[in-house]
Scaffold this motif. Sequence first.
Motif, mmCIF file in Angstrom:
data_model
loop_
_atom_site.group_PDB
_atom_site.id
_atom_site.type_symbol
_atom_site.label_atom_id
_atom_site.label_comp_id
_atom_site.label_asym_id
_atom_site.label_seq_id
_atom_site.Cartn_x
_atom_site.Cartn_y
_atom_site.Cartn_z
ATOM 1 N N LEU A 37 0.789 -1.263 -0.028
ATOM 2 C CA LEU A 37 -0.089 -0.080 0.012
ATOM 3 C C LEU A 37 0.931 1.409 -0.037
ATOM 4 O O LEU A 37 0.571 2.233 -0.772
ATOM 5 N N ARG A 38 1.976 1.469 0.856
ATOM 6 C CA ARG A 38 2.770 2.338 1.006
ATOM 7 C C ARG A 38 3.483 2.753 -0.632
ATOM 8 O O ARG A 38 3.466 3.767 -0.983
ATOM 9 N N LEU A 39 3.796 1.686 -1.138
ATOM 10 C CA LEU A 39 4.531 1.468 -2.422
ATOM 11 C C LEU A 39 3.491 1.970 -3.574
ATOM 12 O O LEU A 39 3.810 2.787 -4.290
ATOM 13 N N GLY A 40 2.426 1.724 -3.496
ATOM 14 C CA GLY A 40 1.369 2.025 -4.404
ATOM 15 C C GLY A 40 1.017 3.452 -4.362
ATOM 16 O O GLY A 40 0.436 4.252 -5.325
ATOM 17 N N ARG A 41 0.985 3.930 -3.086
ATOM 18 C CA ARG A 41 0.334 5.199 -2.810
ATOM 19 C C ARG A 41 1.408 6.445 -3.051
ATOM 20 O O ARG A 41 1.267 7.523 -3.408
ATOM 21 N N ALA A 42 2.957 6.079 -2.831
ATOM 22 C CA ALA A 42 4.092 6.781 -2.837
ATOM 23 C C ALA A 42 4.241 7.317 -4.414
ATOM 24 O O ALA A 42 4.977 8.401 -4.584
ATOM 25 N N ALA A 43 4.202 6.339 -5.372
ATOM 26 C CA ALA A 43 4.713 6.497 -6.577
ATOM 27 C C ALA A 43 3.715 5.870 -7.757
ATOM 28 O O ALA A 43 3.087 4.945 -7.536
ATOM 29 N N PRO A 44 3.665 6.767 -8.853
ATOM 30 C CA PRO A 44 2.881 6.108 -9.935
ATOM 31 C C PRO A 44 3.288 4.691 -10.573
ATOM 32 O O PRO A 44 3.648 4.798 -11.724
ATOM 33 N N ASN A 45 3.591 3.738 -9.916
ATOM 34 C CA ASN A 45 3.951 2.505 -10.502
ATOM 35 C C ASN A 45 2.771 1.628 -11.059
ATOM 36 O O ASN A 45 1.460 1.790 -10.482
ATOM 37 N N SER A 46 3.148 0.832 -11.737
ATOM 38 C CA SER A 46 1.940 -0.339 -12.130
ATOM 39 C C SER A 46 1.683 -1.265 -11.310
ATOM 40 O O SER A 46 2.493 -1.455 -10.184
ATOM 41 N N LEU A 47 0.483 -1.787 -11.250
ATOM 42 C CA LEU A 47 0.280 -2.732 -10.256
ATOM 43 C C LEU A 47 1.118 -3.885 -10.287
ATOM 44 O O LEU A 47 1.774 -4.600 -9.358
#
Length: 82
Positions: A37-47
């Motif tokens: 969740l932290r990774l997904g919210r911190a940067a616009p990365n693909s799932l």
Amino acid sequence: MADAVGLSERQLRRRFTEAVGYGPKTLHGILRFQHALRLGRAAPNSLADVAYQAGYADQAHFTREVRRLAGLTPTELLGSGE
């Protein structure tokens, strides 16, 4: 680890669960989910990138775990464009 602290594996697991409230495997899954969740919210990365960086086997595994733990898809939870 159990040998290092002078306990059987079963005793260590029981004491861990009493102290933390979850078994070691469950806690690991929760911590990995929070990390994702932290990774997904911190940067616009693909799932797929988030899944890989958080240590899931693949995006499908990540999606199943998110749905199991949060009741939502990763897209719904993170607001991702995928």
